[in-house]
Design a protein around this motif. Structure first.
Motif, short mmCIF file in Angstrom:
data_model
loop_
_atom_site.label_atom_id
_atom_site.label_comp_id
_atom_site.label_asym_id
_atom_site.label_seq_id
_atom_site.Cartn_x
_atom_site.Cartn_y
_atom_site.Cartn_z
N ASN A 2 0.84 -1.19 0.00
CA ASN A 2 0.00 0.00 0.00
C ASN A 2 0.88 1.25 0.00
OD1 ASN A 2 -1.63 2.16 0.71
ND2 ASN A 2 -2.93 0.91 2.04
N LYS A 3 0.73 2.12 -1.02
CA LYS A 3 1.56 3.31 -1.14
C LYS A 3 1.28 4.33 -0.03
CE LYS A 3 2.52 3.01 -6.03
NZ LYS A 3 2.45 3.67 -7.32
N ASP A 4 0.02 4.43 0.41
CA ASP A 4 -0.31 5.36 1.51
C ASP A 4 0.40 4.94 2.79
OD1 ASP A 4 -1.91 6.98 -0.05
OD2 ASP A 4 -3.74 5.88 0.43
N TRP A 5 0.45 3.64 3.05
CA TRP A 5 1.14 3.15 4.24
C TRP A 5 2.63 3.48 4.16
CZ3 TRP A 5 5.10 -0.39 4.81
CH2 TRP A 5 5.39 -0.75 6.11
N LEU A 6 3.21 3.27 2.97
CA LEU A 6 4.63 3.56 2.79
C LEU A 6 4.91 5.06 2.95
CD1 LEU A 6 7.42 2.50 2.15
CD2 LEU A 6 6.89 2.75 -0.28
N LYS A 7 4.04 5.88 2.39
CA LYS A 7 4.18 7.33 2.51
C LYS A 7 4.10 7.75 3.98
CE LYS A 7 2.22 11.67 0.90
NZ LYS A 7 1.16 12.31 0.12
N SER A 8 3.17 7.17 4.73
CA SER A 8 3.03 7.47 6.16
C SER A 8 4.28 7.05 6.93
CB SER A 8 1.81 6.77 6.76
OG SER A 8 0.64 7.28 6.18
N LEU A 9 4.80 5.90 6.58
CA LEU A 9 6.01 5.41 7.25
C LEU A 9 7.19 6.34 6.99
CD1 LEU A 9 7.39 3.16 8.90
CD2 LEU A 9 7.86 2.02 6.72
N VAL A 10 7.38 6.75 5.74
CA VAL A 10 8.48 7.64 5.40
C VAL A 10 8.31 8.99 6.09
CG1 VAL A 10 9.55 8.94 3.51
CG2 VAL A 10 9.02 6.51 3.22
N THR A 11 7.08 9.53 6.10
CA THR A 11 6.82 10.80 6.78
C THR A 11 7.11 10.70 8.27
OG1 THR A 11 5.14 11.35 5.15
CG2 THR A 11 5.07 12.57 7.23
N ALA A 12 6.67 9.62 8.89
CA ALA A 12 6.93 9.42 10.32
C ALA A 12 8.42 9.30 10.60
CB ALA A 12 6.20 8.19 10.84
N TRP A 13 9.13 8.56 9.75
CA TRP A 13 10.57 8.39 9.94
C TRP A 13 11.29 9.72 9.80
CZ3 TRP A 13 14.89 9.23 6.95
CH2 TRP A 13 16.07 8.76 7.49
N LEU A 14 10.93 10.51 8.79
CA LEU A 14 11.57 11.82 8.61
C LEU A 14 11.29 12.73 9.81
CD1 LEU A 14 10.98 12.54 4.82
CD2 LEU A 14 13.16 12.12 5.96
N ALA A 26 19.49 24.05 14.00
CA ALA A 26 18.63 25.19 14.26
C ALA A 26 17.22 24.69 14.54
CB ALA A 26 18.62 26.12 13.06
N GLN A 27 16.39 25.57 15.08
CA GLN A 27 15.03 25.18 15.42
C GLN A 27 14.32 24.58 14.21
OE1 GLN A 27 11.94 28.15 16.30
NE2 GLN A 27 11.47 26.96 18.13
N GLN A 28 13.64 23.48 14.45
CA GLN A 28 12.86 22.80 13.44
C GLN A 28 11.42 22.70 13.95
OE1 GLN A 28 14.09 21.47 10.41
NE2 GLN A 28 15.92 22.60 10.96
N CYS A 29 10.45 23.07 13.10
CA CYS A 29 9.04 23.01 13.47
C CYS A 29 8.27 22.26 12.40
CB CYS A 29 8.46 24.40 13.65
SG CYS A 29 9.25 25.37 14.95
N LEU A 30 7.32 21.45 12.82
CA LEU A 30 6.46 20.72 11.90
C LEU A 30 5.12 21.43 11.82
CD1 LEU A 30 7.11 17.02 12.96
CD2 LEU A 30 7.95 18.19 10.93
N ASP A 31 4.73 21.83 10.63
CA ASP A 31 3.45 22.50 10.43
C ASP A 31 2.28 21.56 10.63
OD1 ASP A 31 4.72 24.89 9.89
OD2 ASP A 31 4.75 24.55 7.72
N THR A 32 2.52 20.26 10.60
CA THR A 32 1.44 19.29 10.75
C THR A 32 1.02 19.12 12.21
OG1 THR A 32 3.05 17.50 10.83
CG2 THR A 32 2.08 18.02 8.67
N VAL A 33 1.80 19.67 13.13
CA VAL A 33 1.47 19.62 14.55
C VAL A 33 0.92 20.98 14.95
CG1 VAL A 33 2.39 19.30 16.87
CG2 VAL A 33 3.30 17.95 14.98
N TRP A 113 5.15 22.35 21.21
CA TRP A 113 5.29 20.95 20.87
C TRP A 113 5.53 20.70 19.39
CZ3 TRP A 113 6.70 17.92 24.49
CH2 TRP A 113 6.32 18.18 25.81
N GLN A 114 5.34 21.69 18.54
CA GLN A 114 5.61 21.48 17.12
C GLN A 114 7.07 21.74 16.77
OE1 GLN A 114 4.27 25.76 15.17
NE2 GLN A 114 3.09 24.00 14.66
N CYS A 115 7.88 22.15 17.76
CA CYS A 115 9.27 22.53 17.48
C CYS A 115 10.25 21.80 18.39
CB CYS A 115 9.46 24.04 17.69
SG CYS A 115 8.40 25.06 16.66
#
Length: 174
Positions: A2-14, A26-33, A113-115
């Protein structure tokens, strides 16, 4: 596969790599949080930040810094817990005395918590450093000895005081 599962796994790993890698400089923030501290503070012209919901006044500069010309000047310094309490008892900042070490809940409420590196909203605390910050809270360890709690502003986690020195942010009740 499943490509969606693989995409989710790669996103989570990154995301994990960004938040746990020592290579991050330097400070890193995720816009998804969702952000957790935006628009919670009222910036004052004297270097303090008022948090109306909790009735707290924070001083935005760290120990070792001074509020000068609209910013924190100088270098943040670490100090012992005893020195932190002594400094808080004597210092006058933004025209106020009565500053104190924050309890662990107050200190951790500053965590964005996003950073990471630092895990704080740098719009309000632009000079904060990743590192261990003193709190006024303790817990009993396995020997029923009190252990002071600190917040590691690299990632926002609560830690036992494993070091003899830490950074200091001060707060007062309004």
């Amino acid at each position: 596969m499943n490509k969606d599962w693989l995409k989710s796994l790669v996103t989570a790993w990154l995301g994990y790599w960004l938040f746990s890698s020592s290579a991050v400089a330097a400070q890193q923030c995720l816009d998804t949080v969702p952000d957790t501290t935006n628009e919670r503070f009222e910036t004052q012209l004297d270097g303090s930040l008022y948090e109306p919901q909790l009735g707290l006044l924070w001083f935005s500069c760290l120990y070792g810094q001074q509020w000068k010309d609209g910013e924190c000047a100088g270098t943040a310094k670490r100090l012992s817990l005893a020195a932190a309490y002594g400094y808080a008892d004597e210092v006058v900042l933004a025209g106020y005395s009565g500053w104190r070490l924050p309890n662990i809940n107050e200190l951790q409420s500053l965590v964005e918590w996003q950073c990471v590196n630092p895990a704080v909203n740098t719009d309000y605390f632009p000079e904060i450093t990743s590192g261990y910050f003193w709190s006024a809270s303790a817990r009993n360890n396995h020997n029923d000895q009190p252990t002071i709690l600190m917040v590691d502003f690299y990632n926002g986690r609560v830690r036992d005081a494993l070091y003899l020195k830490g950074y200091l942010l001060l707060v007062r009740d309004m």
